[in-house]
Design a protein around this motif. Structure first.
Motif, PDB file in Angstrom:
ATOM      1  N   ILE A   1      15.008 -15.735 -20.891  1.00  0.00           N
ATOM      2  CA  ILE A   1      14.960 -14.707 -19.855  1.00  0.00           C
ATOM      3  C   ILE A   1      16.327 -14.026 -19.723  1.00  0.00           C
ATOM      4  CG2 ILE A   1      14.748 -14.303 -17.375  1.00  0.00           C
ATOM      5  CD1 ILE A   1      12.067 -14.662 -18.605  1.00  0.00           C
ATOM      6  N   ALA A   2      17.392 -14.819 -19.668  1.00  0.00           N
ATOM      7  CA  ALA A   2      18.738 -14.268 -19.506  1.00  0.00           C
ATOM      8  C   ALA A   2      19.113 -13.373 -20.683  1.00  0.00           C
ATOM      9  CB  ALA A   2      19.749 -15.398 -19.350  1.00  0.00           C
ATOM     10  N   ALA A   3      18.747 -13.792 -21.896  1.00  0.00           N
ATOM     11  CA  ALA A   3      19.067 -12.992 -23.084  1.00  0.00           C
ATOM     12  C   ALA A   3      18.331 -11.656 -23.065  1.00  0.00           C
ATOM     13  CB  ALA A   3      18.715 -13.778 -24.350  1.00  0.00           C
ATOM     14  N   ILE A   4      17.085 -11.661 -22.604  1.00  0.00           N
ATOM     15  CA  ILE A   4      16.300 -10.423 -22.548  1.00  0.00           C
ATOM     16  C   ILE A   4      16.858  -9.472 -21.497  1.00  0.00           C
ATOM     17  CG2 ILE A   4      14.041  -9.483 -21.898  1.00  0.00           C
ATOM     18  CD1 ILE A   4      12.835 -12.038 -23.219  1.00  0.00           C
ATOM     19  N   VAL A   5      17.161  -9.985 -20.315  1.00  0.00           N
ATOM     20  CA  VAL A   5      17.721  -9.140 -19.255  1.00  0.00           C
ATOM     21  C   VAL A   5      19.054  -8.538 -19.700  1.00  0.00           C
ATOM     22  CG1 VAL A   5      18.642  -9.134 -16.907  1.00  0.00           C
ATOM     23  CG2 VAL A   5      16.502 -10.331 -17.395  1.00  0.00           C
ATOM     24  N   ALA A   6      19.880  -9.327 -20.385  1.00  0.00           N
ATOM     25  CA  ALA A   6      21.170  -8.822 -20.877  1.00  0.00           C
ATOM     26  C   ALA A   6      20.960  -7.715 -21.902  1.00  0.00           C
ATOM     27  CB  ALA A   6      21.978  -9.967 -21.481  1.00  0.00           C
ATOM     28  N   LYS A   7      20.007  -7.896 -22.808  1.00  0.00           N
ATOM     29  CA  LYS A   7      19.728  -6.863 -23.810  1.00  0.00           C
ATOM     30  C   LYS A   7      19.204  -5.589 -23.160  1.00  0.00           C
ATOM     31  CE  LYS A   7      15.881  -6.542 -25.361  1.00  0.00           C
ATOM     32  NZ  LYS A   7      14.666  -5.776 -24.999  1.00  0.00           N
ATOM     33  N   ASP A   8      18.295  -5.738 -22.185  1.00  0.00           N
ATOM     34  CA  ASP A   8      17.747  -4.563 -21.507  1.00  0.00           C
ATOM     35  C   ASP A   8      18.837  -3.783 -20.781  1.00  0.00           C
ATOM     36  OD1 ASP A   8      15.157  -4.917 -22.361  1.00  0.00           O
ATOM     37  OD2 ASP A   8      14.467  -5.925 -20.543  1.00  0.00           O
ATOM     38  N   GLU A   9      19.794  -4.494 -20.207  1.00  0.00           N
ATOM     39  CA  GLU A   9      20.888  -3.807 -19.522  1.00  0.00           C
ATOM     40  C   GLU A   9      21.751  -3.031 -20.513  1.00  0.00           C
ATOM     41  OE1 GLU A   9      24.605  -4.663 -16.444  1.00  0.00           O
ATOM     42  OE2 GLU A   9      23.328  -6.322 -17.113  1.00  0.00           O
ATOM     43  N   LEU A  10      22.038  -3.630 -21.653  1.00  0.00           N
ATOM     44  CA  LEU A  10      22.803  -2.932 -22.678  1.00  0.00           C
ATOM     45  C   LEU A  10      22.071  -1.680 -23.147  1.00  0.00           C
ATOM     46  CD1 LEU A  10      24.034  -5.927 -24.869  1.00  0.00           C
ATOM     47  CD2 LEU A  10      25.499  -4.349 -23.578  1.00  0.00           C
ATOM     48  N   PHE A  11      20.765  -1.803 -23.396  1.00  0.00           N
ATOM     49  CA  PHE A  11      20.018  -0.640 -23.875  1.00  0.00           C
ATOM     50  C   PHE A  11      19.913   0.429 -22.794  1.00  0.00           C
ATOM     51  CE2 PHE A  11      16.080   1.751 -24.705  1.00  0.00           C
ATOM     52  CZ  PHE A  11      16.465   2.336 -25.912  1.00  0.00           C
ATOM     53  N   PHE A  12      19.793   0.018 -21.531  1.00  0.00           N
ATOM     54  CA  PHE A  12      19.749   0.983 -20.436  1.00  0.00           C
ATOM     55  C   PHE A  12      21.023   1.829 -20.436  1.00  0.00           C
ATOM     56  CE2 PHE A  12      20.361   2.494 -16.128  1.00  0.00           C
ATOM     57  CZ  PHE A  12      19.089   2.893 -15.745  1.00  0.00           C
ATOM     58  N   HIS A  13      22.166   1.190 -20.572  1.00  0.00           N
ATOM     59  CA  HIS A  13      23.427   1.931 -20.588  1.00  0.00           C
ATOM     60  C   HIS A  13      23.556   2.779 -21.856  1.00  0.00           C
ATOM     61  CE1 HIS A  13      24.733   0.100 -16.952  1.00  0.00           C
ATOM     62  NE2 HIS A  13      24.862  -1.110 -17.458  1.00  0.00           N
ATOM     63  N   ARG A  14      22.872   2.362 -22.918  1.00  0.00           N
ATOM     64  CA  ARG A  14      22.886   3.141 -24.169  1.00  0.00           C
ATOM     65  C   ARG A  14      22.133   4.449 -24.004  1.00  0.00           C
ATOM     66  NH1 ARG A  14      22.718   6.257 -27.926  1.00  0.00           N
ATOM     67  NH2 ARG A  14      22.739   5.728 -30.146  1.00  0.00           N
ATOM     68  N   HIS A  15      20.933   4.394 -23.429  1.00  0.00           N
ATOM     69  CA  HIS A  15      20.138   5.622 -23.384  1.00  0.00           C
ATOM     70  C   HIS A  15      20.210   6.348 -22.041  1.00  0.00           C
ATOM     71  CE1 HIS A  15      16.242   5.032 -21.114  1.00  0.00           C
ATOM     72  NE2 HIS A  15      16.631   3.778 -21.158  1.00  0.00           N
ATOM     73  N   ARG A  16      20.788   5.694 -21.010  1.00  0.00           N
ATOM     74  CA  ARG A  16      20.951   6.365 -19.722  1.00  0.00           C
ATOM     75  C   ARG A  16      22.339   6.073 -19.138  1.00  0.00           C
ATOM     76  NH1 ARG A  16      15.629   5.159 -16.169  1.00  0.00           N
ATOM     77  NH2 ARG A  16      16.785   6.430 -14.673  1.00  0.00           N
ATOM     78  N   PRO A  17      23.401   6.500 -19.810  1.00  0.00           N
ATOM     79  CA  PRO A  17      24.743   6.207 -19.303  1.00  0.00           C
ATOM     80  C   PRO A  17      24.948   6.807 -17.913  1.00  0.00           C
ATOM     81  CG  PRO A  17      24.825   7.879 -21.026  1.00  0.00           C
ATOM     82  CD  PRO A  17      23.442   7.323 -21.031  1.00  0.00           C
ATOM     83  N   GLN A  18      25.634   6.076 -17.074  1.00  0.00           N
ATOM     84  CA  GLN A  18      25.773   6.452 -15.672  1.00  0.00           C
ATOM     85  C   GLN A  18      26.436   7.811 -15.496  1.00  0.00           C
ATOM     86  OE1 GLN A  18      28.031   3.643 -13.340  1.00  0.00           O
ATOM     87  NE2 GLN A  18      26.872   4.100 -11.503  1.00  0.00           N
ATOM     88  N   ASN A  19      27.374   8.139 -16.350  1.00  0.00           N
ATOM     89  CA  ASN A  19      28.122   9.386 -16.207  1.00  0.00           C
ATOM     90  C   ASN A  19      27.717  10.406 -17.264  1.00  0.00           C
ATOM     91  OD1 ASN A  19      29.172   7.846 -18.258  1.00  0.00           O
ATOM     92  ND2 ASN A  19      31.303   8.460 -17.906  1.00  0.00           N
ATOM     93  N   GLU A  20      26.417  10.510 -17.570  1.00  0.00           N
ATOM     94  CA  GLU A  20      25.998  11.382 -18.662  1.00  0.00           C
ATOM     95  C   GLU A  20      26.232  12.859 -18.361  1.00  0.00           C
ATOM     96  OE1 GLU A  20      21.186  11.788 -17.838  1.00  0.00           O
ATOM     97  OE2 GLU A  20      21.934  10.546 -19.454  1.00  0.00           O
TER      98      GLU A  20
END
Length: 286
Positions: free
Chosen positions: A229-248
């Motif tokens: 579970i922890a590995a999946i949540v960590a990966k999803d967070e990385l991908f979220f920042h990849r395709h939706r960067p906060q300061n886009e």
């Protein structure tokens, strides 16, 4: 007649990727799956249970999942448009799909559209068909998800409109010979968030088991580990920042003249996401 011609053309496009529910699993070893939809899809990231069920059933398949859900999105991709037009929302989705490079696209719309009333059901069908026609230009295998009723909606005639949306998705899947997955789900209070508009982590556990049966088959032979579970949540967070960067806005949009040079750092997430996938595959074996 025009609808029939379009349907037959699209059916030809998708015929090479037809899968029959109840026979072979819809996914294959090595697949990369993009999950696309609105709030229902985006919230899957918070618990990781959906992917955990798939990975723990088929750890040897080394599946990769990319969550492209966007809260408030609909078949016209209106939530993805930023400061532009809905057409730009579709372009944004296509760009994100190009970045994710999936082999399979799981499309889950109709959940929120049903709350807009009967007047919108025709628009939902038009938009869904239009979106699928656009996506058919790409080499994805397509899987449709039937929308589920959420008891928190109180809009007039909601029961009728969610049934209409379900029928529309089912009809499109049948016409195009595209697999449709559905869940026989009767949510309890524990299965829903306080708003009763989306599943809770418990609800996603329940749904994951049902969906996984169609997607990967098999059964889960051991409890899902906290490490997975922890590995999946960590990966999803990385991908979220990849395709939706906060300061886009500063990286890609109308203020990119200020910090646009930093956009070169965004692809640096890719090897981190790949390493996170490998951590998931390792954790899924235990």
């Amino acid at each position: 007649m025009q609808k029939l011609v379009v349907a037959l053309c699209l059916a030809g496009i998708w015929s090479q990727v037809v899968a029959v529910i109840g026979a072979e699993p819809l996914l294959r070893p090595g697949d990369r799956v993009a999950l696309v939809g609105g709030t229902f899809v985006e919230r899957m990231q918070s618990s990781g249970t959906f992917e955990a069920e798939l990975q723990s059933r088929r750890p040897e398949w080394k599946l990769s999942l990319r969550n492209l859900g966007w809260s408030g999105d609909n078949v016209f991709n209106i939530a993805r448009k930023g400061f532009d037009t809905p057409a730009d929302g579709v372009k944004r989705l296509l760009a994100d799909l190009d970045s994710a490079q999936p082999t399979v696209l799981v499309l889950a719309y109709g959940f929120s559209e049903a709350s807009a009333g009967e007047v919108t059901s025709g628009e939902f069908e038009r938009g869904y068909r239009q979106l699928i026609q656009t996506l058919s230009e790409k080499p994805y295998r397509l899987v449709l998800v039937s929308p589920l009723p959420m008891p928190g909606y109180r809009s007039p005639n909601y029961a009728e409109t969610i049934a209409q949306c379900q029928a529309i998705v089912s009809q499109i899947a049948s016409e195009l010979q595209v697999p449709l997955i559905d869940a026989d789900w009767s949510p309890t209070d524990d299965s829903l968030e306080a708003s009763r508009l989306v599943p809770s982590p418990t609800g996603y556990v329940e749904l994951a088991s049902s969906y996984a049966s169609s997607l990967v088959g098999g059964t889960n032979g051991h409890p899902i580990s906290p490490e997975l579970i922890a590995a999946i949540v960590a990966k999803d967070e990385l991908f979220f920042h990849r395709h939706r960067p906060q300061n886009e806005t500063y990286l890609f949009l109308f203020r990119k003249h200020e910090q646009g040079r930093n956009a070169a750092e965004i692809p640096q997430f890719d090897p981190l996401i790949q390493a996170a996938d490998e951590a998931i595959w390792a954790a899924a074996k235990h």
